[in-house]
Design a protein around this motif. Structure first.
Motif, short mmCIF file in Angstrom:
data_model
loop_
_atom_site.label_atom_id
_atom_site.label_comp_id
_atom_site.label_asym_id
_atom_site.label_seq_id
_atom_site.Cartn_x
_atom_site.Cartn_y
_atom_site.Cartn_z
N MET A 1 0.85 -1.11 0.06
CA MET A 1 0.08 -0.03 0.09
C MET A 1 0.91 1.33 -0.03
SD MET A 1 -2.60 1.53 2.82
CE MET A 1 -3.27 0.28 3.27
N ILE A 2 0.71 2.26 -0.89
CA ILE A 2 1.22 3.39 -0.95
C ILE A 2 0.65 4.42 0.11
CG2 ILE A 2 1.83 5.54 -2.15
CD1 ILE A 2 3.37 2.81 -3.21
N LYS A 3 1.44 4.99 0.94
CA LYS A 3 0.95 5.73 2.15
C LYS A 3 1.35 7.13 1.79
CE LYS A 3 0.72 2.35 5.61
NZ LYS A 3 0.94 1.76 7.14
N LEU A 4 2.59 7.47 1.04
CA LEU A 4 3.31 8.69 0.95
C LEU A 4 3.52 8.73 -0.70
CD1 LEU A 4 4.57 11.40 2.03
CD2 LEU A 4 6.50 9.73 2.09
N ILE A 5 3.06 10.02 -1.12
CA ILE A 5 3.67 10.23 -2.64
C ILE A 5 4.77 11.55 -2.36
CG2 ILE A 5 1.82 9.45 -3.94
CD1 ILE A 5 0.93 12.33 -4.21
N VAL A 6 5.92 11.22 -3.01
CA VAL A 6 6.83 12.32 -3.10
C VAL A 6 6.75 13.07 -4.54
CG1 VAL A 6 9.43 12.74 -2.70
CG2 VAL A 6 8.26 11.03 -1.36
N LEU A 7 6.87 14.46 -4.36
CA LEU A 7 6.80 15.11 -5.56
C LEU A 7 8.00 16.16 -5.67
CD1 LEU A 7 3.01 16.40 -5.07
CD2 LEU A 7 3.73 14.36 -6.21
N ASP A 8 8.53 16.01 -6.77
CA ASP A 8 9.39 16.98 -7.34
C ASP A 8 8.76 18.31 -7.66
OD1 ASP A 8 12.11 18.37 -8.21
OD2 ASP A 8 11.22 17.56 -10.28
N VAL A 9 9.33 19.32 -7.85
CA VAL A 9 8.59 20.56 -8.34
C VAL A 9 8.79 20.90 -9.79
CG1 VAL A 9 8.12 23.00 -7.69
CG2 VAL A 9 8.70 21.41 -5.87
N ASP A 10 10.01 21.60 -10.17
CA ASP A 10 10.29 22.09 -11.24
C ASP A 10 10.39 21.16 -12.43
OD1 ASP A 10 10.37 24.89 -10.74
OD2 ASP A 10 12.32 24.41 -9.56
N GLY A 11 9.58 20.89 -13.49
CA GLY A 11 9.42 20.00 -14.19
C GLY A 11 8.44 18.78 -14.14
N THR A 12 7.70 18.96 -12.85
CA THR A 12 6.93 17.90 -12.56
C THR A 12 5.46 18.71 -11.92
OG1 THR A 12 8.58 16.43 -11.77
CG2 THR A 12 6.68 15.98 -10.92
N LEU A 13 5.61 19.40 -10.93
CA LEU A 13 4.59 20.03 -10.40
C LEU A 13 4.50 21.28 -11.32
CD1 LEU A 13 4.33 19.98 -6.65
CD2 LEU A 13 2.47 19.40 -7.94
N SER A 14 5.62 21.88 -11.89
CA SER A 14 5.30 23.02 -12.72
C SER A 14 6.15 22.30 -13.78
CB SER A 14 6.21 24.23 -12.26
OG SER A 14 7.48 24.01 -12.45
N ASP A 15 5.76 23.29 -14.98
CA ASP A 15 6.57 22.99 -16.52
C ASP A 15 7.92 23.06 -16.47
OD1 ASP A 15 6.96 25.60 -16.93
OD2 ASP A 15 5.66 25.71 -18.13
N GLY A 16 8.41 23.47 -15.26
CA GLY A 16 10.07 23.64 -15.31
C GLY A 16 10.56 24.97 -15.59
N SER A 17 9.68 25.90 -16.11
CA SER A 17 10.07 27.31 -16.26
C SER A 17 10.28 28.22 -15.19
CB SER A 17 8.95 28.07 -17.16
OG SER A 17 8.75 27.41 -18.33
N VAL A 18 11.14 28.89 -15.09
CA VAL A 18 11.11 29.64 -13.82
C VAL A 18 11.22 31.24 -14.50
CG1 VAL A 18 12.81 30.63 -12.00
CG2 VAL A 18 12.93 28.13 -12.88
N ILE A 19 10.24 31.92 -14.09
CA ILE A 19 9.79 33.49 -14.73
C ILE A 19 9.96 34.43 -13.40
CG2 ILE A 19 8.11 34.65 -15.69
CD1 ILE A 19 6.60 31.96 -16.54
N TYR A 20 10.70 35.55 -13.75
CA TYR A 20 10.70 36.45 -12.73
C TYR A 20 10.06 37.68 -13.12
CZ TYR A 20 14.47 33.55 -10.51
OH TYR A 20 15.11 32.77 -10.12
N SER A 21 9.40 38.39 -12.25
CA SER A 21 8.69 39.55 -12.60
C SER A 21 9.61 40.58 -12.49
CB SER A 21 7.69 39.95 -11.66
OG SER A 21 8.34 40.27 -10.17
N ASP A 22 9.64 41.90 -12.79
CA ASP A 22 10.17 43.22 -12.78
C ASP A 22 10.99 43.44 -11.52
OD1 ASP A 22 10.00 43.68 -15.42
OD2 ASP A 22 8.60 45.20 -15.17
N SER A 23 10.08 42.93 -10.47
CA SER A 23 10.42 43.43 -9.13
C SER A 23 11.41 42.22 -8.60
CB SER A 23 9.35 43.45 -8.16
OG SER A 23 8.61 42.34 -7.99
N GLY A 24 11.60 41.08 -9.68
CA GLY A 24 12.57 40.01 -8.95
C GLY A 24 11.62 38.72 -8.35
N GLU A 25 10.25 39.07 -8.32
CA GLU A 25 9.36 38.03 -7.56
C GLU A 25 9.44 36.76 -8.58
OE1 GLU A 25 5.31 37.49 -5.34
OE2 GLU A 25 5.60 39.14 -7.03
N GLU A 26 9.63 35.47 -8.04
CA GLU A 26 9.61 34.24 -9.02
C GLU A 26 8.06 34.04 -9.05
OE1 GLU A 26 10.77 29.84 -8.74
OE2 GLU A 26 11.73 31.14 -7.52
#
Length: 164
Positions: A1-26
């Motif tokens: 039985m699977i009790k825990l799933i482990v997730l990566d983020v960039d390229g998994t939960l997101s498409d892998g793009s890292v975008i910054y606003s003009d103020s430097g906010e990700e």
């Protein structure tokens, strides 16, 4: 039985793009179907961990929104981080499924019971997982993984009860 799933983020939960606003906010985008799948998984009494090499306030907000149990950012060794979580949670390694898309996920993916990769994962990762998914990272791959686990573990009826 699977009790825990482990997730990566960039390229998994997101498409892998890292975008910054003009103020430097990700800025990242997350798929709402992935989010509903994660929420359903948690409502089934299961747990979720996010392990990522990057650090982001935005990710903290998303994890809080979804009520994700474990969030570890700035992680260099994802298997070691998982082992620390397992030690405190009393979940065994053979009760863990994980999804990742790149070389820094391989060590972890090789040790869990079930491992998944989005369709657009690195070739070396795709060759070393239990299942390569049809969906791309950030485009429903996490939901597809959760649906496959739910089907394999005969939890579909229980999941439907949550929503109907």
């Amino acid at each position: 039985m699977i009790k825990l799933i482990v997730l990566d983020v960039d390229g998994t939960l997101s498409d892998g793009s890292v975008i910054y606003s003009d103020s430097g906010e990700e800025i990242k985008s997350f798929n709402v179907k992935d989010g509903l799948g994660i929420a359903a998984w948690i409502r089934l009494g299961r747990e979720v961990a996010i392990l990522t090499g990057r650090e982001s306030k935005l990710l903290e907000k998303r994890a809080e929104e979804l009520k994700i149990t474990y969030l570890r950012q700035g992680v260099e060794d994802k298997l070691k981080a998982l082992e620390e979580i397992l030690e405190s949670s009393k979940i065994a390694l053979n009760e863990v499924a994980a999804i990742g898309d790149d070389l820094n996920d391989l060590k972890l993916l090789r040790h869990v019971k079930m491992s998944f990769a989005p369709r657009d994962a690195a070739k070396k990762v795709r060759k070393n997982v239990t299942k390569v998914l049809k969906k791309k990272g950030g485009r429903g791959a996490v939901r597809e993984m959760i649906d496959k686990i739910i089907k394999k573990e005969y939890l579909r009826a229980k999941m439907y009860e949550i929503f109907f």
